[in-house]
Design an enzyme around this catalytic site. Structure first.
Site, PDB file in Angstrom:
ATOM      1  N   ASN A 154      -7.611   2.760   8.607  1.00 37.47           N
ATOM      2  CA  ASN A 154      -7.316   2.070  10.653  1.00 37.47           C
ATOM      3  C   ASN A 154      -6.673   1.784  11.725  1.00 37.47           C
ATOM      4  OD1 ASN A 154      -5.354   4.746   9.121  1.00 37.47           O
ATOM      5  ND2 ASN A 154      -4.259   3.371  10.624  1.00 37.47           N
ATOM      6  N   SER A 157      -3.318  -3.952  -0.066  1.00 38.70           N
ATOM      7  CA  SER A 157      -1.705  -4.426   0.634  1.00 38.70           C
ATOM      8  C   SER A 157      -2.149  -5.430   0.849  1.00 38.70           C
ATOM      9  CB  SER A 157      -1.434  -3.765   1.497  1.00 38.70           C
ATOM     10  OG  SER A 157      -0.184  -4.187   1.857  1.00 38.70           O
ATOM     11  N   CYS A 205       2.331   1.082  12.431  1.00 39.78           N
ATOM     12  CA  CYS A 205       3.452   1.641  10.989  1.00 39.78           C
ATOM     13  C   CYS A 205       3.952   3.021  12.281  1.00 39.78           C
ATOM     14  CB  CYS A 205       3.170   2.719  10.146  1.00 39.78           C
ATOM     15  SG  CYS A 205       2.149   1.040   8.793  1.00 39.78           S
ATOM     16  N   HIS A 252      -1.414  -7.929   3.069  1.00 39.30           N
ATOM     17  CA  HIS A 252      -1.124  -8.747   3.850  1.00 39.30           C
ATOM     18  C   HIS A 252      -2.645  -8.458   5.199  1.00 39.30           C
ATOM     19  CE1 HIS A 252       0.403  -4.656   6.687  1.00 39.30           C
ATOM     20  NE2 HIS A 252       0.325  -4.587   5.551  1.00 39.30           N
ATOM     21  N   THR A 272      11.868  -6.578 -10.923  1.00 41.33           N
ATOM     22  CA  THR A 272      11.370  -8.579 -11.402  1.00 41.33           C
ATOM     23  C   THR A 272      10.171  -8.136 -10.729  1.00 41.33           C
ATOM     24  OG1 THR A 272      13.349  -9.367 -12.505  1.00 41.33           O
ATOM     25  CG2 THR A 272      11.625 -10.688 -11.171  1.00 41.33           C
ATOM     26  N   GLY A 293       0.583  -1.213  -0.031  1.00 43.72           N
ATOM     27  CA  GLY A 293       0.100   0.271  -0.077  1.00 43.72           C
ATOM     28  C   GLY A 293       1.027   1.219   0.286  1.00 43.72           C
ATOM     29  N   THR A 294       1.700   1.370   1.023  1.00 40.10           N
ATOM     30  CA  THR A 294       3.007   2.470   0.724  1.00 40.10           C
ATOM     31  C   THR A 294       3.004   2.935  -0.903  1.00 40.10           C
ATOM     32  OG1 THR A 294       2.933   2.191   2.810  1.00 40.10           O
ATOM     33  CG2 THR A 294       4.906   3.505   1.760  1.00 40.10           C
ATOM     34  N   GLN A 351      -7.722  -1.182   4.344  1.00 40.15           N
ATOM     35  CA  GLN A 351      -8.204  -1.826   5.076  1.00 40.15           C
ATOM     36  C   GLN A 351      -9.737  -2.479   4.483  1.00 40.15           C
ATOM     37  OE1 GLN A 351      -7.362  -2.247   7.750  1.00 40.15           O
ATOM     38  NE2 GLN A 351      -5.689  -1.480   8.345  1.00 40.15           N
TER      39      GLN A 351
END
Length: 375
Positions: free
Chosen positions: A149, A197, A319, A199, A234, A69-70, A177
């Site tokens: 979040n 993202s 974070c 995860h 890659t 996401g970042t 989120q």
């Protein structure tokens, strides 16, 4: 051990582990190579992109794989604004955004002379009319999150997109989120860019994607022609396969997972009973996140005591873990001097959590609060 910090990161699902393990053991070619091994890898990459696009009800060529996401947020905010700064240098965002949105915008302001209007919440709500009032002829980007979040609050995405239909500004949504929890269809909502993202929905860390209605931005990475020439490097094939499997699984079982998590959230709130507590945020939210405060009880102390009892929660965004920085979200909601900033904890669920775990948490929190209050 009980894990109630899924908004920070979620555990890999068994099917994701299986998909990634199989890929690691059988497919090692570079997707950019022309030989058979490369073509085999390329097919997996193509299939994963189509899977993710199908979950978003969009086309595969609108999906660019990133490291999370970042990176997706930075790509849009820096890449789009710098490419189109001749049309204007004004950005609109909100005070409750993740730092991965606020800091790239601050970078553009500090280094390139952009201007930003930060919309403040009213009664814990971001109002479309406030964004509309902030629009200027030189506004080139509006950036908001889909779901917060720290509180789970849902923002009025469709309403904001609708008011931008007659304005040239692009609309970027940080959906980190929300993806995998509720249906997110950017084409139908009128979103230009969307970040995600893996995860956060039981995929691996270090991989995500960027949806772009039109990939009209400067690249952050240079050095190769991967990802339709939008992102050199890659591709992280093993993780991308895992991400696609995780999102496919989440989308196929979205309704049942949502109801399961709502039941857990309702059970926890009911179980608090007559304890002295309050809930932070609005009523329009995902059930996946509960932000709860206990008056006169330090959230740092409560987090530590719960950790010692084998229960993992948080006091806000992962974070900023390890710092004493108060929640900027709660500060925007209730003021920088509000005691809520030092009293509130975040509990975040996934479908892997159980009713028995919630029962254990309720029993533990009653015991701990009794001890802390000397009861």
């Amino acid at each position: 051990m009980i894990y109630f910090d899924n908004a920070a990161t979620s555990p890999l699902s068994p099917s994701v582990i299986e998909a990634m393990t199989q890929t690691m053991g059988t497919v090692f070619g570079n997707p950019s190579s022309l030989h058979a091994h490369g073509r085999e890898a390329k097919k997996l990459l193509r299939d994963a992109r189509q899977t993710i696009a199908s979950c978003l009800h969009t086309k595969s060529d609108q999906i660019t794989f990133t490291s999370g996401g970042t990176e997706s947020n930075n790509t849009v905010i820096k890449g789009y604004c710098l490419k189109h700064q001749d049309k204007g240098k004004h950005i609109i965002t909100t005070a409750i955004e993740h730092h991965a949105v606020l800091e790239p915008i601050d970078y553009l302001v500090d280094q390139f002379g952009f201007e930003v209007t930060v919309i403040q919440p009213v009664n814990q709500t971001i109002r479309p009319e406030d964004i509309q009032a902030a629009l200027r002829p030189d506004t080139i980007l509006v950036s908001t999150m889909f779901a917060n979040n720290e509180t789970g609050d849902l923002l009025p995405i469709k309403e904001i997109a609708d008011l931008l239909q007659d304005h040239p500004a692009a609309y970027h949504v940080d959906a980190v989120q929300a993806i995998g929890k509720i249906l997110v269809a950017p084409d139908e909502l009128g979103i230009d860019f969307l970040s995600a993202s893996a995860h956060k929905f039981h995929g691996p860390k270090g991989v995500g994607f960027l949806y772009a209605k039109t990939p009209n931005f400067f690249n952050l990475l240079h050095g190769g022609d991967q990802e339709g020439k939008h992102r050199a490097s890659t591709e992280n094939l093993v993780s991308i396969v895992g991400m696609a499997q995780a999102l496919k699984e989440a989308c196929e079982q979205m309704d049942s997972h949502y109801q399961s998590i709502k039941n857990l959230s309702d059970q926890l709130i009911d179980g608090l009973g007559d304890l002295n507590y309050y809930l932070n945020g609005s009523d329009h939210k995902l059930p996946h996140v509960l932000n709860i405060g206990f008056p006169a009880v330090s959230n740092d102390t409560l987090l530590l005591r719960l950790d010692l009892a084998g229960i993992s929660i948080s006091t806000g965004s992962a974070c900023t873990a390890g710092t004493v920085q108060p929640s900027h979200v709660l500060a925007a909601y209730y003021g920088a001097e509000s005691p809520r900033l030092k009293e509130s904890i975040r509990i975040s669920f996934s479908e892997f959590n159980t009713s028995d775990e919630v029962t254990s948490f309720i029993k533990t929190i009653h015991q701990l609060l009794g001890e802390l209050h000397g009861i």
